[in-house]
Write a protein that holds these residues in place. Structure first.
Motif, PDB file in Angstrom:
ATOM      1  N   PRO A 164       0.804  -1.231   0.000  1.00  0.00           N
ATOM      2  CA  PRO A 164       0.000   0.000   0.000  1.00  0.00           C
ATOM      3  C   PRO A 164       0.834   1.276   0.000  1.00  0.00           C
ATOM      4  O   PRO A 164       0.360   2.324  -0.450  1.00  0.00           O
ATOM      5  N   THR A 165       2.071   1.207   0.506  1.00  0.00           N
ATOM      6  CA  THR A 165       2.915   2.403   0.529  1.00  0.00           C
ATOM      7  C   THR A 165       3.551   2.693  -0.828  1.00  0.00           C
ATOM      8  O   THR A 165       4.079   3.777  -1.054  1.00  0.00           O
ATOM      9  N   ASN A 166       3.510   1.718  -1.710  1.00  0.00           N
ATOM     10  CA  ASN A 166       4.044   1.889  -3.068  1.00  0.00           C
ATOM     11  C   ASN A 166       3.018   1.340  -4.056  1.00  0.00           C
ATOM     12  O   ASN A 166       3.204   0.284  -4.653  1.00  0.00           O
ATOM     13  N   PRO A 167       1.899   2.064  -4.222  1.00  0.00           N
ATOM     14  CA  PRO A 167       0.756   1.522  -4.966  1.00  0.00           C
ATOM     15  C   PRO A 167       1.029   1.277  -6.445  1.00  0.00           C
ATOM     16  O   PRO A 167       1.715   2.062  -7.103  1.00  0.00           O
ATOM     17  N   THR A 168       0.464   0.182  -6.936  1.00  0.00           N
ATOM     18  CA  THR A 168       0.556  -0.180  -8.344  1.00  0.00           C
ATOM     19  C   THR A 168      -0.702   0.204  -9.108  1.00  0.00           C
ATOM     20  O   THR A 168      -0.643   0.612 -10.272  1.00  0.00           O
ATOM     21  N   TYR A 169      -1.859   0.075  -8.457  1.00  0.00           N
ATOM     22  CA  TYR A 169      -3.143   0.235  -9.139  1.00  0.00           C
ATOM     23  C   TYR A 169      -3.811   1.585  -8.861  1.00  0.00           C
ATOM     24  O   TYR A 169      -4.348   2.202  -9.773  1.00  0.00           O
ATOM     25  N   LEU A 170      -3.808   2.015  -7.614  1.00  0.00           N
ATOM     26  CA  LEU A 170      -4.478   3.258  -7.246  1.00  0.00           C
ATOM     27  C   LEU A 170      -3.396   4.295  -6.939  1.00  0.00           C
ATOM     28  O   LEU A 170      -2.887   4.401  -5.823  1.00  0.00           O
ATOM     29  N   LYS A 171      -3.040   5.059  -7.971  1.00  0.00           N
ATOM     30  CA  LYS A 171      -1.885   5.948  -7.906  1.00  0.00           C
ATOM     31  C   LYS A 171      -2.298   7.376  -7.539  1.00  0.00           C
ATOM     32  O   LYS A 171      -3.372   7.843  -7.923  1.00  0.00           O
ATOM     33  N   THR A 172      -1.432   8.038  -6.809  1.00  0.00           N
ATOM     34  CA  THR A 172      -1.626   9.450  -6.485  1.00  0.00           C
ATOM     35  C   THR A 172      -1.072  10.323  -7.601  1.00  0.00           C
ATOM     36  O   THR A 172       0.029  10.079  -8.096  1.00  0.00           O
ATOM     37  N   VAL A 173      -1.854  11.308  -8.017  1.00  0.00           N
ATOM     38  CA  VAL A 173      -1.384  12.332  -8.944  1.00  0.00           C
ATOM     39  C   VAL A 173      -1.189  13.589  -8.108  1.00  0.00           C
ATOM     40  O   VAL A 173      -2.166  14.231  -7.698  1.00  0.00           O
ATOM     41  N   ARG A 174       0.050  13.898  -7.803  1.00  0.00           N
ATOM     42  CA  ARG A 174       0.377  14.931  -6.836  1.00  0.00           C
ATOM     43  C   ARG A 174      -0.307  16.262  -7.160  1.00  0.00           C
ATOM     44  O   ARG A 174      -0.259  16.749  -8.285  1.00  0.00           O
ATOM     45  N   GLY A 175      -0.966  16.808  -6.145  1.00  0.00           N
ATOM     46  CA  GLY A 175      -1.612  18.104  -6.285  1.00  0.00           C
ATOM     47  C   GLY A 175      -2.959  18.067  -6.981  1.00  0.00           C
ATOM     48  O   GLY A 175      -3.616  19.108  -7.094  1.00  0.00           O
ATOM     49  N   VAL A 176      -3.375  16.888  -7.446  1.00  0.00           N
ATOM     50  CA  VAL A 176      -4.641  16.804  -8.195  1.00  0.00           C
ATOM     51  C   VAL A 176      -5.583  15.795  -7.564  1.00  0.00           C
ATOM     52  O   VAL A 176      -6.675  16.121  -7.103  1.00  0.00           O
ATOM     53  N   GLY A 177      -5.200  14.527  -7.560  1.00  0.00           N
ATOM     54  CA  GLY A 177      -6.088  13.490  -7.066  1.00  0.00           C
ATOM     55  C   GLY A 177      -5.503  12.115  -7.283  1.00  0.00           C
ATOM     56  O   GLY A 177      -4.367  11.851  -6.905  1.00  0.00           O
ATOM     57  N   TYR A 178      -6.266  11.272  -7.977  1.00  0.00           N
ATOM     58  CA  TYR A 178      -5.861   9.874  -8.114  1.00  0.00           C
ATOM     59  C   TYR A 178      -6.157   9.355  -9.521  1.00  0.00           C
ATOM     60  O   TYR A 178      -6.960   9.914 -10.261  1.00  0.00           O
TER      61      TYR A 178
END
Length: 241
Positions: A223-237
């Motif tokens: 979970p600390t290095n996600p493969t499927y549900l990625k963070t888009v910094r400053g925007v969302g996911y």
């Protein structure tokens, strides 16, 4: 949607409000019970044979508050739909309720017709997730979604992975369904608040981040290095199955 076999538990310590809801729900054809505090609600919901189709859960209760009751129910693997009633209606309270496991919310004071609409909507959502014949399914909906050795079953409200099986709340299933519908696209936190949680006020979006952390525990190997549900910094996911 209402019928005498549909059982509703009202968890409310204000006697006049509880009684008013009781008689109005009975008039709609529901089978209704009242619990005046959190402990009584948990006892009613854990009693043998006392299966409820939905719970109207007040936040401000003596002893265990509504947040604690919702959290404990979900920890007990009890996934009865919860409509949370909050006196203040502040966005942070609403989001705290969702984080605790609530499926919808309504701020006090409320119009009875609005409460009935929310309750019917909650029951429809539960029926929507129930198994139906393939010919009855909407063409834009899928009953299952598989990716990376994992399977989200929207009918049974279960997510299975290589080494785990997780029962989903209605809100978790709705959140995942929205990600599946919009896979590959960047989804802003504001969009998730408005389209999934139906919160349109300007508010702290950290509750969305905390919710995503929980979903990552379900679907990610790390979970600390996600493969499927990625963070888009400053925007969302972005969901990339």
């Amino acid at each position: 949607m209402s019928s005498k076999s549909t059982r509703i538990l009202i968890v409310e310590d204000e006697t006049h409000l509880a009684q008013g809801l009781f008689f109005n729900l009975q008039a709609e054809g529901f089978d209704v019970e009242i619990a005046g505090d959190g402990e009584s609600a948990l006892s009613a919901l854990s009693a043998n044979g006392a299966a409820f189709d939905a719970v109207l859960l007040d936040v401000m209760l003596p002893g265990k508050d509504g947040f604690a009751v919702a959290t404990e129910l979900r920890e007990q693997q009890n996934f009865v739909p919860i409509l949370m009633l909050t006196a203040r209606g502040r966005p942070e309270d609403v989001l705290k309720g969702f984080a605790a496991g609530a499926d919808d919310y309504l701020a006090k004071p409320f119009d009875l017709s609005i409460l009935m609409a929310r309750l019917h909507g909650l029951l429809r959502r539960m029926a929507w997730h129930a198994p139906v014949a393939p010919t009855e399914q909407r063409p834009d909906e899928v009953s299952k979604f598989e990716f990376g050795g994992r399977c989200i079953d929207f009918e049974s409200l279960e997510l299975t992975g290589p080494e785990k099986r997780v029962h989903l709340t209605l809100m978790e299933a709705d959140f995942l369904r929205y990600l599946v519908r919009n896979q590959g696209r960047i989804i802003s936190r504001k969009e998730l608040l408005e389209q999934v949680w139906r919160v349109r006020e300007d508010t702290d979006t950290r509750a969305i981040d905390n919710f995503v952390v929980r979903l990552r525990r379900y679907i990610e190997d790390d979970p600390t290095n996600p493969t499927y549900l990625k963070t888009v910094r400053g925007v969302g996911y972005r969901f990339v199955p």
